[in-house]
Design an enzyme around this catalytic site. Structure first.
Site, short mmCIF file in Angstrom:
data_model
loop_
_atom_site.label_atom_id
_atom_site.label_comp_id
_atom_site.label_asym_id
_atom_site.label_seq_id
_atom_site.Cartn_x
_atom_site.Cartn_y
_atom_site.Cartn_z
CG PHE A 168 5.60 4.94 -0.52
CD1 PHE A 168 6.57 5.13 0.44
CD2 PHE A 168 5.22 3.65 -0.84
CE1 PHE A 168 7.17 4.05 1.07
CE2 PHE A 168 5.82 2.56 -0.21
CZ PHE A 168 6.80 2.77 0.75
N PRO A 207 0.83 -1.22 0.00
CG PRO A 207 -0.91 -1.60 1.50
CD PRO A 207 0.40 -2.16 1.03
CB CYS A 208 1.37 3.56 -2.55
SG CYS A 208 -0.23 3.73 -3.38
N PRO A 209 -0.17 4.86 0.44
CG PRO A 209 -2.22 4.63 1.53
CD PRO A 209 -1.07 3.83 0.99
#
Length: 471
Positions: free
Chosen positions: A104, A100-102
């Site tokens: 980043f 999951p990238c939130p």
């Protein structure tokens, strides 16, 4: 099983003609798996914490299975595969996934700072280090192939090149590694979407990984190029040894696939224009027959993707909005964003007499100086802007280009823009279905990647046979 024998046995199995077996970590609804399976791989399991996405994955790839959600931070690889701990390293040929990238993304970082009241909250977010669990699965499963996917900002997270850190950790496990930024529009997806893609091959294969050549010409919008420059700042200034620039096909490149190419053949929807707003969750179970007509190559591919062929679709239903919004949509031009929409609303209000009491019947409530991109009308002649998970909350970012329909996207149209075939169905109601699509890797991008991997390691195209897995 000793480390060396684990890899050799997998190579021998592939040389006998078996399909490479994959585990998809942080699988979402299965975009990576869908593309990789078309390239000749076979899914053993997906690991996903969202219940709707886990069910979608199971329904489409493991018919009859329940689709259990898993938290990778507490999941044992042996438990996932249903074997003893000593047998884990002998089953899996490829491990892939997108943590999951939130934390980043720049938008995600700002939100975290707001919620946690800390200027570097994104560094404290546990999702920042979820990739370490992917490294743990790679270490235990000993795959021949590794694929990691993420947002471009993983290359510049608060002044740190996390992408290079991930590459170094995977390299330390015995892999040759390379990574780059790929835009999905360059691979036949009707959507501008930059993704960090890392590929690793275990050294026992004896070949180095490469990334697929871009096959489609697309004029990337200015906003994407500026965001890319920020993401690549550290790659250009630090000594990073794993970065590879994308190679582009020359004169043989195809034109970009457009929004019109992607969804023009789907049945139009008008009934929302003639009724009051209806509240409530949409179950997406109404079948819609697709018209029998001559199809462009992209629409044909979406209808007849191998294993997902269909002439009837589900989820071709639109979100219910206000008559105010439909009036504005009808007057917006292709490419118009929220400031234009707000101005149209003001014009409609003045046409009505400009009474203060009914302003909100015509003018949307957001300050156009603060929300310039909140609404956007798609251009039929260009790829769509990036589909985000926020589609699950509203879909004003992708207003249909057809002013006669004057509406936002259906779930099926969003799936088409993400390159999910028509026979691929999503668990849950409209909101979770939109969220799954927005979070996914475009299957056609994954397919291009899978084809390149198959070529590099010697898998014969269109076959489970292996010509020379390790030469």
């Amino acid at each position: 099983m000793s480390e060396g024998s684990a890899f050799l046995k997998k190579i021998e199995r592939l040389e006998r003609g078996e399909a490479p077996r994959l585990v998809d970590l942080f699988s979402g609804c299965g975009g990576i798996t869908l593309g990789m399976e078309r390239a000749g791989f076979r899914s053993l399991a997906g690991v996903e914490i969202d219940e709707h996405a886990a069910r979608t994955y199971a329904n489409n790839f493991h018919t009859g299975s329940v689709g259990v959600a898993h938290d990778i931070t507490t999941l044992d690889p042996a438990h996932l595969l249903g074997v003893s701990s000593g047998a884990v390293d002998g089953l899996v040929d490829a491990v892939m996934g997108g943590p999951p990238c939130p934390s980043f993304t720049r938008v995600g970082r700002a939100k975290l700072r707001e919620v946690m009241d800390h200027p570097e909250a994104f560094k404290l977010d546990p999702r920042t280090t979820l990739y370490l669990h992917a490294v743990r699965f790679i270490r235990d499963m000993k795959p021949l192939v590794v694929v990691i996917e993420n947002v471009p900002d993983v290359l510049n997270q608060g002044g740190e090149c996390v992408g290079e850190t991930i590459a170094e950790q995977i390299e330390s496990l015995g892999y040759d590694v390379t990574y780059s930024l790929l835009n999905s529009s360059n691979y036949g997806v009707p959507q501008f979407r930059d993704r960090f893609i890392l590929v690793g091959f275990h050294k026992s294969l004896g070949v180095s990984p490469s990334l697929p050549t871009a096959t489609h010409k697309a004029e990337i919008p200015r906003g994407y190029t500026s965001s890319r420059r920020v993401a690549l700042r550290l790659v250009e200034t630090l000594e990073v040894s794993h970065w590879s620039p994308v190679q582009f096909l020359g004169d043989g490149a195809q034109p970009a696939v457009t929004v019109g190419d992607a969804i023009r053949d789907l049945p139009p929807i008008y009934e929302h224009l003639h009724r009051e707003q209806r509240r409530g969750a949409k179950r997406l179970q109404t079948p819609v027959s697709l018209p029998d007509q001559e199809l462009g190559s992209y629409a044909h591919e979406m209808r007849y993707w191998p294993g997902f062929e269909t002439d009837v679709v589900l989820a071709h239903e639109t979100r219910e909005l206000t008559q105010r919004d439909y009036r504005i949509f009808a007057r917006m031009a292709a490419g118009d964003e929220y400031p234009a929409a707000h101005g149209i609303g003001m014009g409609l209000w003045k046409e009505s007499g400009g009474l203060v009491a009914n302003e909100r019947m015509f003018v949307p409530p957001y300050d156009p100086s603060k929300f310039p991109n909140k609404w956007a009308k798609m251009d039929a002649a260009r790829p769509a802007r990036t589909l985000m998970a926020h589609l699950g909350k509203d879909s004003y970012s992708h207003i249909h280009y057809d002013s006669d329909q004057a509406r936002t996207l259906t779930v099926r149209e969003a799936a088409r823009l993400q390159s999910f075939p028509d026979g691929f169905n999503f668990s849950g109601t409209m909101n979770p279905a939109f969220r799954q699509i927005g979070n996914a890797v475009p299957p056609l991008l994954a397919h291009a990647l899978g084809e390149q991997i198959a070529t590099d390691i010697g898998l014969r195209k269109g076959s489970d046979q292996v010509s020379s897995v390790a030469s």
